[in-house]
Design a protein around this motif. Structure first.
Motif, PDB file in Angstrom:
ATOM      1  N   UNK A 147       0.137  55.428  60.684  1.00 52.86           N
ATOM      2  CA  UNK A 147      -0.682  56.246  61.578  1.00 52.86           C
ATOM      3  C   UNK A 147      -1.081  57.560  60.918  1.00 52.86           C
ATOM      4  N   UNK A 148      -0.186  58.134  60.128  1.00 58.05           N
ATOM      5  CA  UNK A 148      -0.510  59.382  59.425  1.00 58.05           C
ATOM      6  C   UNK A 148      -1.605  59.148  58.397  1.00 58.05           C
ATOM      7  N   UNK A 149      -1.519  58.043  57.665  1.00 55.29           N
ATOM      8  CA  UNK A 149      -2.559  57.728  56.680  1.00 55.29           C
ATOM      9  C   UNK A 149      -3.887  57.473  57.375  1.00 55.29           C
ATOM     10  N   UNK A 150      -3.844  56.806  58.514  1.00 55.66           N
ATOM     11  CA  UNK A 150      -5.064  56.524  59.258  1.00 55.66           C
ATOM     12  C   UNK A 150      -5.724  57.819  59.748  1.00 55.66           C
ATOM     13  N   UNK A 151      -4.921  58.726  60.255  1.00 52.62           N
ATOM     14  CA  UNK A 151      -5.462  59.983  60.769  1.00 52.62           C
ATOM     15  C   UNK A 151      -6.139  60.786  59.667  1.00 52.62           C
ATOM     16  N   UNK A 152      -5.533  60.811  58.490  1.00 57.62           N
ATOM     17  CA  UNK A 152      -6.141  61.557  57.383  1.00 57.62           C
ATOM     18  C   UNK A 152      -7.381  60.853  56.866  1.00 57.62           C
ATOM     19  N   UNK A 189     -11.512  52.091  56.987  1.00 56.64           N
ATOM     20  CA  UNK A 189     -10.897  52.565  58.228  1.00 56.64           C
ATOM     21  C   UNK A 189     -10.770  51.420  59.234  1.00 56.64           C
ATOM     22  N   UNK A 190     -11.766  50.561  59.285  1.00 57.53           N
ATOM     23  CA  UNK A 190     -11.716  49.434  60.221  1.00 57.53           C
ATOM     24  C   UNK A 190     -10.568  48.494  59.882  1.00 57.53           C
ATOM     25  N   UNK A 191     -10.286  48.322  58.585  1.00 52.31           N
ATOM     26  CA  UNK A 191      -9.164  47.469  58.185  1.00 52.31           C
ATOM     27  C   UNK A 191      -7.843  48.083  58.644  1.00 52.31           C
ATOM     28  N   UNK A 192      -7.696  49.387  58.440  1.00 55.86           N
ATOM     29  CA  UNK A 192      -6.471  50.067  58.858  1.00 55.86           C
ATOM     30  C   UNK A 192      -6.305  49.964  60.371  1.00 55.86           C
TER      31      UNK A 192
END
Length: 213
Positions: A147-152, A189-192
């Protein structure tokens, strides 16, 4: 006369066929490849392709093997063999071939091996490395890290030039379906988002979004 002899020798050397790397594969890899209709001749033909043709041709290279159900591990064998044996592979410019090896290993259930290839596929791109971080977090079942990687990653909006290039890609490749938001969202981003939505699913299902999440 000496010059003629040297020239003739050079010509003979150049005309000799390259030795096949197929016999160097372990028997299990050979069996997997043969099950997936990759014999020694087809293997050698794939190893002779340039990186673009081997990795980015959606109807050729390794992809038809990887897209065949039950052949994901054989596709990983091909990708790893290309990195190890192809005269055209440059380890200083590996591209995403190692990443795709990790994906095929993950889809085959080889989590630990997949993690090693994913982690080795980092680049100078912060955007790409955040995608790597999110994928590794998924493989390690570390949701806060994902989630942290996604937010960044979500903060790294593409430039106008990049969005224009993506629109052109879609126009030039009408048969290739890209996820919603492909043009304006950060790459991958869509993959994450699919990995997070399908958190409890196997990697293959989460990557494709084939889950009920």
């Amino acid at each position: 006369m000496i010059a003629l002899i040297l020239a003739s020798t050079a010509l003979l050397i150049q005309s000799e066929p390259a030795l096949s790397a197929y016999p160097l594969l372990d028997p299990e890899a050979q069996a997997r490849l043969e099950f997936c209709e990759v014999d020694a001749a087809r293997f050698d033909a794939l190893m002779a392709l340039n990186p673009q043709s081997f990795d980015q041709d959606f109807s050729g290279g390794w992809r038809p093997v990887g897209n065949t159900s039950g052949c994901e591990r054989a596709a990983a064998d091909l990708l790893i063999a290309y990195m190890d044996h192809s005269p055209h592979f440059n380890p200083e410019r590996p591209g995403v071939i190692g990443w795709h090896a990790g994906q095929m290993l993950a889809m085959a259930g080889e989590a630990e091996l997949a993690i090693a290839y994913f982690d080795a596929a980092r680049s100078v791109s912060p955007e790409w490395n955040l995608y790597v971080d999110a994928t590794l977090a998924f493989m390690r079942r570390d949701r806060p890290a994902a989630e942290a990687a996604r937010a960044e990653l979500a903060t790294l909006r593409p430039s106008e030039e990049e969005m224009a290039a993506r629109r052109q890609f879609l126009a030039d490749n009408p048969r290739i379906r890209m996820p919603e938001g492909f043009v304006e969202q950060p790459e991958n981003l869509a993959v994450v988002d699919r990995l997070l939505r399908c958190w409890d699913a196997p990697y293959a299902d989460a990557y494709s979004g084939a889950c009920r999440g």
